[in-house]
Structures are given as C-alpha cells and as structure tokens.
Write a protein that holds these residues in place. Structure first.
Motif, PDB file in Angstrom:
ATOM      1  N   GLU A 521       0.829  -1.191   0.000  1.00  0.00           N
ATOM      2  CA  GLU A 521       0.000   0.000   0.000  1.00  0.00           C
ATOM      3  C   GLU A 521       0.869   1.248   0.000  1.00  0.00           C
ATOM      4  O   GLU A 521       1.927   1.273   0.630  1.00  0.00           O
ATOM      5  CB  GLU A 521      -0.918   0.026   1.217  1.00  0.00           C
ATOM      6  N   LEU A 522       0.398   2.249  -0.678  1.00  0.00           N
ATOM      7  CA  LEU A 522       1.087   3.531  -0.733  1.00  0.00           C
ATOM      8  C   LEU A 522       0.173   4.585  -0.134  1.00  0.00           C
ATOM      9  O   LEU A 522      -0.970   4.754  -0.581  1.00  0.00           O
ATOM     10  CB  LEU A 522       1.422   3.900  -2.187  1.00  0.00           C
ATOM     11  N   ALA A 523       0.646   5.259   0.920  1.00  0.00           N
ATOM     12  CA  ALA A 523      -0.144   6.334   1.514  1.00  0.00           C
ATOM     13  C   ALA A 523      -0.322   7.457   0.502  1.00  0.00           C
ATOM     14  O   ALA A 523       0.603   7.804  -0.234  1.00  0.00           O
ATOM     15  CB  ALA A 523       0.542   6.847   2.779  1.00  0.00           C
ATOM     16  N   TRP A 524      -1.533   8.006   0.487  1.00  0.00           N
ATOM     17  CA  TRP A 524      -1.856   9.063  -0.472  1.00  0.00           C
ATOM     18  C   TRP A 524      -2.842  10.019   0.201  1.00  0.00           C
ATOM     19  O   TRP A 524      -3.693   9.583   0.980  1.00  0.00           O
ATOM     20  CB  TRP A 524      -2.492   8.450  -1.719  1.00  0.00           C
ATOM     21  N   GLY A 526      -5.977  11.831   1.241  1.00  0.00           N
ATOM     22  CA  GLY A 526      -7.372  11.454   1.061  1.00  0.00           C
ATOM     23  C   GLY A 526      -8.220  12.628   0.598  1.00  0.00           C
ATOM     24  O   GLY A 526      -7.731  13.719   0.302  1.00  0.00           O
ATOM     25  N   GLY A 527      -9.519  12.417   0.535  1.00  0.00           N
ATOM     26  CA  GLY A 527     -10.432  13.461   0.102  1.00  0.00           C
ATOM     27  C   GLY A 527     -10.462  13.597  -1.412  1.00  0.00           C
ATOM     28  O   GLY A 527      -9.709  12.945  -2.140  1.00  0.00           O
ATOM     29  N   TRP A 528     -11.363  14.485  -1.873  1.00  0.00           N
ATOM     30  CA  TRP A 528     -11.550  14.635  -3.313  1.00  0.00           C
ATOM     31  C   TRP A 528     -10.333  15.246  -3.988  1.00  0.00           C
ATOM     32  O   TRP A 528     -10.047  14.944  -5.155  1.00  0.00           O
ATOM     33  CB  TRP A 528     -12.793  15.476  -3.583  1.00  0.00           C
ATOM     34  N   TRP A 529      -9.580  16.103  -3.268  1.00  0.00           N
ATOM     35  CA  TRP A 529      -8.360  16.648  -3.865  1.00  0.00           C
ATOM     36  C   TRP A 529      -7.334  15.545  -4.097  1.00  0.00           C
ATOM     37  O   TRP A 529      -6.655  15.501  -5.125  1.00  0.00           O
ATOM     38  CB  TRP A 529      -7.781  17.747  -2.988  1.00  0.00           C
ATOM     39  N   GLY A 530      -7.214  14.642  -3.115  1.00  0.00           N
ATOM     40  CA  GLY A 530      -6.301  13.519  -3.293  1.00  0.00           C
ATOM     41  C   GLY A 530      -6.733  12.612  -4.430  1.00  0.00           C
ATOM     42  O   GLY A 530      -5.901  12.128  -5.214  1.00  0.00           O
ATOM     43  N   GLY A 531      -8.066  12.386  -4.558  1.00  0.00           N
ATOM     44  CA  GLY A 531      -8.560  11.576  -5.672  1.00  0.00           C
ATOM     45  C   GLY A 531      -8.286  12.222  -7.016  1.00  0.00           C
ATOM     46  O   GLY A 531      -7.898  11.548  -7.974  1.00  0.00           O
ATOM     47  N   ALA A 532      -8.470  13.557  -7.084  1.00  0.00           N
ATOM     48  CA  ALA A 532      -8.193  14.258  -8.341  1.00  0.00           C
ATOM     49  C   ALA A 532      -6.715  14.182  -8.700  1.00  0.00           C
ATOM     50  O   ALA A 532      -6.347  14.001  -9.871  1.00  0.00           O
ATOM     51  CB  ALA A 532      -8.637  15.716  -8.225  1.00  0.00           C
ATOM     52  N   ALA A 533      -5.849  14.307  -7.678  1.00  0.00           N
ATOM     53  CA  ALA A 533      -4.407  14.225  -7.938  1.00  0.00           C
ATOM     54  C   ALA A 533      -4.026  12.848  -8.471  1.00  0.00           C
ATOM     55  O   ALA A 533      -3.233  12.729  -9.430  1.00  0.00           O
ATOM     56  CB  ALA A 533      -3.631  14.542  -6.662  1.00  0.00           C
ATOM     57  N   LEU A 534      -4.591  11.788  -7.882  1.00  0.00           N
ATOM     58  CA  LEU A 534      -4.275  10.445  -8.367  1.00  0.00           C
ATOM     59  C   LEU A 534      -4.838  10.228  -9.767  1.00  0.00           C
ATOM     60  O   LEU A 534      -4.212   9.540 -10.593  1.00  0.00           O
ATOM     61  CB  LEU A 534      -4.824   9.390  -7.404  1.00  0.00           C
ATOM     62  N   ALA A 535      -5.993  10.792 -10.060  1.00  0.00           N
ATOM     63  CA  ALA A 535      -6.540  10.677 -11.418  1.00  0.00           C
ATOM     64  C   ALA A 535      -5.600  11.318 -12.434  1.00  0.00           C
ATOM     65  O   ALA A 535      -5.365  10.761 -13.511  1.00  0.00           O
ATOM     66  CB  ALA A 535      -7.921  11.318 -11.472  1.00  0.00           C
ATOM     67  N   LEU A 536      -5.040  12.491 -12.096  1.00  0.00           N
ATOM     68  CA  LEU A 536      -4.086  13.140 -12.999  1.00  0.00           C
ATOM     69  C   LEU A 536      -2.835  12.290 -13.176  1.00  0.00           C
ATOM     70  O   LEU A 536      -2.308  12.156 -14.291  1.00  0.00           O
ATOM     71  CB  LEU A 536      -3.721  14.521 -12.455  1.00  0.00           C
ATOM     72  N   VAL A 537      -2.352  11.700 -12.079  1.00  0.00           N
ATOM     73  CA  VAL A 537      -1.178  10.833 -12.171  1.00  0.00           C
ATOM     74  C   VAL A 537      -1.492   9.623 -13.048  1.00  0.00           C
ATOM     75  O   VAL A 537      -0.665   9.198 -13.865  1.00  0.00           O
ATOM     76  CB  VAL A 537      -0.728  10.395 -10.760  1.00  0.00           C
TER      77      VAL A 537
END
Length: 836
Positions: A521-524, A526-537
């Motif tokens: 697991e990789l800590a990332w 949370g929240g919608w900002w974190g989800g948006a950042a992972l989507a961009l990645v």
C-alpha cells in the motif's frame, strides 16, 4: 452449419480469433443517455444534503427551464423538416438540454421525498432530545458486527448493528404514533448476540431504547437507536421469501463448516455476500490488495453463473453458441428466460437490497456485453441502469460502492476492449490480454475513488486481481452448487463446498501474500483533492505507457522499479533511507497512537517492549528491523494501545516468553493476551521489581511496579513495567511505559540512584502529566515519544516537549518523524528517523 469442435485447429481457431477481433470493431459508444444519468445522479446527491425548500426551488427551476427549451419544438412539431439542418440541430440540442434538466428534476425530487422520511414524524425529535421510547420496527438489512478497533486505552466493544424501519413509536405518558422512518439499530455488547444475528430482513420487532442523532449529516437514517440489553422481541415473522433465502444461506454456511478457516470464512462471501465469518485480519488483507469487491455482492458473481448458459464471449446468438443452454436443448428465448430466472434467484438469495439490485443490474449489463461481444453499444444500457437505480434509491448517489460499480462496469465496456486489442497486437495471448486489460482498466478508474475515503492506494491490486481471478469462477460455480443442493442433499453440498474450498483458499492466500509485501500500500492524501491528484497521475502514466509501447528497456526498467518499490528489500531500503542505521541498539516503531519498541539482542533477535494497537504495523516494523526471533516480549500494561498488536509480534517469529505486569486490568485485554499467547504456545510470566536479565551484551533491570498490594492509585498506567536498560555499546535507556506523575515520583524516590540516561522513552505518549523531578533526575540526551498522527488527545503535549528541550534533550516523535532508531553511545549517540 456444423458446430466447432473444442479441439479444432487451423481454420476453426483462426475464425474464432477473427470473430473476437470483429467484436471490438464497433462504432463509437452511444453516449446520449450518459448526460441524463449523470444529471439525475448529481441532482440526487446534492438534494440529499440541502433543506427541503431548496429542493423544491431547484426542481421548479429545472422544470421551468426545460419547458422554455421545449416550447419552440412543441409549437413547431407540425412543421417538421422546415428550418433546414441548422434549425433541426438547434432543436435537437434544446431537446437534449431539456432532457438533462428533466432528469435532474426527477433525481432531486426523488431525493427530496426520500430525505423527507428522515425529517418527519417523532423519531427525529426523539433523536435530538436523546429520548427513550418503545418502537415497532421492520428489519431491512442483515444484522452485522462492527469491526473491533482500538480507541485510546481500550477496545471498542463489538456490537450488532442493522438497518430497521420504525413503523410505530410509543413514549411513556403518550400515545402511539405511526410513522415510516429509517433508523440504525445498535445492540449492546451484553445482549444475546447469536439471537440478534439470526434475525432475517422483514422480521417485525418490538424494541426499547434510547435515540441519538446520526453521527454524520449525510447518513441515510434519521436516528440511531441503542437498544436495551436482552434478546430480540419478535412480533412478526419474516416473509416466506426471506425465510427461503435465509434457509439457503444457512445451508451454505453449514456445508462450509468443515473447510479450512480461510475458505470457510470466504466462500459464503464469494457466493452470496455473507461476510459474517470474515475476521479483521483477512478483511484487512483484502483491503490492502483491493480485492474487497470479492467480499461483497457483485455483478461478477451473477455473470460467472450466467456465462455457463451462453458460453464464450461473442457467441450467444450464433448457431455454434456454447455453454449449457444448447446442450440441454434451450432456444435463444429459453436461454434468456433461464438467465432471467437465475437473476431473480440471485436477488432473492442475496436479499433485494439496493446493493444487490445494483450488482444485478450492472452484472446483467456486463453479461450482455460479454455474451454478445458488443461492449460499446451497451453504454446506453449502463446509463439507463444508473438512471433507474438513482431514481429508485437516491441514497445510491452518495454511495462509494455504487460509484465504484458503475466505474468498473463502464471501464469494462469502454476502456478494456481497446486496451485488450492493443495487448493482442503486442503478442499477448487473447484471454490473458482480456483479463489484464480488464484489471488495468478497473484499477485505473477505481483507484482515485478509493483514495477519497481510504487515503491510500494499492500497488499490488493488478497482480492480486489477476491471480485471484483464476480461482473466482470455480469457487463461485461450485459454491452456488453447494447453495442449491444444501436443502436437498447435505453430503452433496459438503462435497461441492469442499471442491469450492480449494479455489477459495487460493484467493485468500493471494490476498494474504499481497498484503504482506512491505510496499503493498502507498499512503496518499485522502479526500476529493487527493482523488483528483491520483486521477491526474493515472492519466500521465497511461500517456507515458503509450509513448513507451515500442521501447522494451524503459518498460522493463519501470516494471523492475515497481517490483523493488513493492518488495522493498531491507538492504536496499537501508541503503536508500539510512534506516535502520548500522549497529542500532534501540528502535521505536511507528504504530499510531500506541507503543512498540525493540531492543537489539543479537543477530536477528530483539527484545520487544509493547506491541502497539495494530498487528500489521508492528509486524512490518519488525520485518524492517530484520527481527526474526523475540527472546522476550514485555507488555508494560494491558491497555489496548500496548497489547492489541500481539498477533503481529508472534507472526512467523519464535517468541520465548511474554512478560506482563501484575495488575490484570482491563480484564478483557489481559484475557486476550493470555488467550493469544496460549494459542501460540508461548508462556506468560510476570515481571518482578528488582529482576535482572541479560541476553548477550543487552542487560536490563525491572524497576517497577513494586511488590505489594499495587501501585499508588491502583490503575493500569501506574502498574506499567518500567525498565532500565544497558544496550550493547553502553547506551543507557529508561522505558517508563505509561506511568502517571504519582508513580513517577514514587519510582524516583524508590530508586535515588537513578542518574542521567542517554535515552528516555517518554511516559504516556508525551501527555502533559509528567513529574519534573524524575525528568530532571535522568536528564536524557534523547527523549523519544510514541504518538499517532492527529490523535484526539493532543499527544504529545507542547508543555512536556518544552520541558524536555529545556533540560537539554533532543526530542523525536513518531507522529512527525516516523519510526526512530538509536545507535552508538556517549558522544557517538545518534538517532535516525525513518520519516513518512
């Protein structure tokens, strides 16, 4: 036309491959229904969180705007064809926007009506007043157990919870009031758990208890009812449909009783979503590997069984169609009816709850896509399913499970076919290409959503899903056989369950093996900002993969790097991070809000002091320290944040003995330690003040608690085992457990010989309750604090930290610095933080 033989070669296989390729060459997906479904979805999600008048205003505004847009088209309906292409195009666009507005109005109206159930009647008033009442209610979900967790010094008791619909309320001194209000029922730990867990949906109960408000404003129930102790009072039997479903589920559980523990727990979950036997450790492993979709009722369960009827993809409507249907003489229409019957049976057995209906709908869409081979053309079907389900149950609009199901199904329909074809062009065999493309697409679209509520992402999800997928179909099929046969033939059901147990055990093994990898697991954020950042990645990674598709060595390098990140070989991690430092003598693990420390006791050995609240965290820390044997595990006292991680210390290690304090409080956690140690065959001994021990160059003395009736206030904290340690190389350490100021003062007075030490393990996670006399006497060079990030207690206290620094100590804390290791002694004493 002749049937293609299974073993046919040459032209038969070539024709099959050509048919498969033709299946992917479809016209672009029809997206016209997608905006309508999204509009209803978004409007329902918003309407559930606002006041009723705002919903009415929003619905009215949408209706007015839609009327304005449709008016010109209605007025000109008899003049079709006039106005030219441009005019028709404008009218079509206006009609499309009107449809979006009408669907938004419908979604908001449905959500407003459902939310009104949470605000009307006597139940919301009782919740605000924390009032007591007797109610009659209908059970609307399966009873389930809360997950055991550590909260501060204790374990939160496991309770039975279920969803109910209150239909009648009786207050003392008042009359009975009829209503229809969704409520969450919590049964206290002391109640008859087995009787409550045996309740079926649609059972009518009479319950007395106290109402409280929901914890979150967006919860789909008007109140929480904390029931009185005692068995359930049943005033109405469940429906015949629910009794039938309950009997089938009970038969499956009985058939699996003789299986290995993991298969016994997992198989009912794979077949009908019954997770009542799955323990915390196995559930955590499935979460770490993103395999939790296998533990819930999923459309894939239904698809697997229905594929037995239609055979391989793309052949459902062909004369050469496969599956069981043509072999038992079913026509295409008969096959469709049989599939519908199986779907109905699936909904009945798994309970017609919103999650089951969602799974059935998405599963049917996926099945049609696989059976016909025309996936993109079924995007409108998926959009229609979303629209109908959101209007039927608007709470799905705020459900992460619903979002994940829709995204995964959409990825299967839209993204996976192109990726599968791309993999085929690069020489990947057809079935492997399809499985890999499906796993990649599902992970790409679901990972950003998982990050929103979990704050982490799995790096092993794709291989774990690929390996698990090998066993899902046989486990599900034979599990359904056991389910169907159980009421008629118990021995046959046990035989089918035994066969299904092998692939089920494989799936559990995949989850456990994946979760044990250090970088699973990789800590990332949370929240919608974190989800948006992972989507961009994710988009960037996909774009980069397309650029590297013809370059072998960069791809190999990326894969190798990912393997190293997941495996994290200790020598490589030590070389990169410098943690743990060579020659470390003492380490404080990062285990959250709790304590777990390690004293080096020779090659691969360590004396562990406390185990923290989380078995996974302490096990990971010991693996990073390469501790393979534990001559002694000291548990300073029995609070949960010090002892609940005990299974993690015992996992795969030889433990000589567990040493504890003499005060068996809290008794439940003292019993937990003795039970777990006993199951592992590890003796439990008590620490005695004045006791001295030595392992190689490591030696220590027990300073506290004293012999006698008990510590100053008799509490568990003041009964903490306190150690004065001389580490290899000569460094001195004082480990105070959770001693409070009275016990700290008594310790100082009982041992006036205490002088300066190199390292102080600050008592009680750095709380403000410290004795300045003891701190001044030991004058530590290093003060180490074990605390969890953003803990609710404010640990460590700024006052305590300031006092330690004023005394000349360098302070390190696990909530900011991560795990900490100490090496050397005297002027060469160093502390290395692992960081986050």
């Amino acid at each position: 036309m002749t049937r293609e033989e299974p073993g046919a070669s040459g032209g038969g296989r070539a024709a099959g491959e050509e048919n498969a390729r033709e299946a992917w060459r479809e016209e672009p997906a029809d997206l016209r229904l997608v905006p309508l479904a999204l509009a209803a979805w978004a409007a329902a999600a918003v309407a559930l969180g606002v006041a009723g008048w705002w919903v009415v205003a929003g619905v009215g505004l949408c209706l007015v705007a839609a009327t304005v847009l449709l008016a010109p088209t209605v007025l000109r309906w008899r003049f079709r064809g006039r106005g030219g292409d441009a005019g028709r195009g404008r009218r079509l666009r206006a009609t499309a926007w009107a449809g979006v507005l009408l669907c938004a109005a419908a979604g908001a109206a449905s959500a407003g009506l459902h939310a009104a159930d949470l605000r009307r009647g006597p139940v919301p008033v009782l919740a605000q007043e924390y009032g007591r009442a007797w109610v009659e209610a209908t059970v609307t979900s399966d009873p389930r157990l809360t997950r055991p967790r550590v909260s501060g010094q204790g374990m939160v008791p496991v309770s039975v919870v279920m969803d109910i619909e209150v239909v009648r309320v009786e207050r003392a001194g008042g009359g009975a009031v009829r209503t229809r209000t969704p409520v969450l029922l919590i049964v206290p730990p002391g109640a008859d758990r087995r009787a409550w867990l045996g309740l079926l949906p649609s059972t009518r109960l009479r319950i007395g208890g106290r109402f409280t408000p929901p914890r979150e404003p967006g919860d789909p129930f008007a109140a929480v009812l904390k029931a009185r102790s005692g068995p359930p009072r049943i005033v109405g039997a469940p429906s015949a449909l629910q009794r039938t479903a309950g009997g089938l589920r009970a038969g499956l559980r009985t058939a699996t009783d003789g299986l290995a523990p993991d298969a016994r727990a997992l198989l009912p979950g794979l077949v009908v979503g019954d997770t009542s036997r799955i323990g915390t450790e196995l559930r955590d492993a499935f979460e770490a590997t993103d395999l939790t979709h296998l533990l819930a009722v999923s459309g894939s369960n239904l698809s697997i069984v229905l594929l037995l009827l239609v055979g391989r993809p793309g052949r459902a409507a062909r004369a050469e169609r496969g599956g069981l249907a043509p072999r038992i003489g079913l026509s295409l229409r008969g096959t469709a009816l049989a599939g519908g019957g199986l779907t109905l049976a699936f909904v009945v057995v798994c309970r017609p709850e919103p999650s089951v209906l969602r799974a059935a709908a998405c599963g049917l869409v996926a099945l049609l896509a696989i059976a016909t081979g025309r996936r993109r053309s079924l995007v409108p079907a998926l959009a229609a399913v979303v629209l109908v389900l959101v209007l039927y149950d608007p709470w799905l609009a705020r459900s992460y499970g619903f979002l994940l199901s829709v995204l995964a199904t959409g990825a299967l329909l839209v993204v996976a076919p192109g990726w599968s074809e791309a993999l085929r062009r690069r020489g990947v065999p057809g079935r492997l290409a399809e499985a890999l493309a499906a796993a990649l697409a599902a992970q790409a679209v679901s990972a950003p959503v998982v990050v929103v509520f979990a704050g982490r992402t799995s790096l092993v999800a794709i291989p774990a899903n690929l390996f698990a997928e090998l066993a899902v179909a046989p486990a599900t099929v034979f599990g359904f056989v056991a389910l169907a046969v159980a009421p008629l033939w118990a021995a046959g059901a046990q035989g089918a369950a035994w066969v299904a147990g092998w692939p089920a055990g494989w799936i559990a093994g995949v989850a456990r093996a994946g979760a044990e990898l250090p970088g699973a697991e990789l800590a990332w954020p949370g929240g919608w900002w974190g989800g948006a950042a992972l989507a961009l990645v994710t988009v960037a990674v996909v774009a980069g993969a397309r650029r590297l598709r013809h370059r072998t060595w960069p791809v190999v390098g990326v894969v190798l790097l990912l393997v190293l990140v997941v495996a994290r070989p200790v020598p490589l991690v030590r070389w990169i991070s410098g943690w743990p430092p060579p020659g470390w003598v003492f380490a404080m693990c990062q285990v959250g809000q709790g304590d777990a420390t390690v004293l080096a006791a020779g090659e691969g050995a360590g004396v562990v002091v406390d185990a923290g609240p989380d078995p996974v965290a302490v096990d990971r820390c010991l693996r990073e320290l390469e501790v393979r044997s534990v001559p002694l595990l000291v548990l300073t006292h029995f609070h949960a944040d010090h002892v609940t991680g005990l299974p993690g210390v015992l996992k795969g290690r030889a433990v000589g003995a567990v040493q504890t304090t003499g005060l068996d409080e809290p008794p439940g956690q003292a019993g937990f330690v003795r039970r777990v140690a006993g199951e592992a065959g590890v003796p439990v001994v008590r620490a005695v003040a004045g006791e001295r021990r030595r392992i190689g160059a490591l030696e220590w003395r027990v300073l506290w608690p004293p012999a006698g009736p008990g510590p100053p206030d008799g509490g568990p904290n003041d009964a903490s085992v306190t150690l004065l340690v001389r580490a290899p190389g000569g460094a001195s350490l004082l480990l105070l457990g959770d001693l409070e100021p009275p016990a700290q003062r008594a310790l100082w007075r009982a041992h006036p010989e205490l002088g300066a030490v190199d390292v102080l393990k600050v008592a009680h996670h750095g709380s403000p309750h410290q004795d300045p006399g003891l701190t001044g006497a030991v004058r530590p060079r290093l003060a180490l604090v074990s605390a969890g990030r953003e803990n609710p207690y404010g640990h460590p206290s700024p006052r305590t930290l300031a006092a330690l620094r004023a005394g000349g100590a360098r302070v390190l804390r696990t909530d900011r610095d991560g795990a900490i290791a100490v090496a050397g002694a005297g002027e060469g004493l160093v502390a290395v933080a692992r960081g986050w």
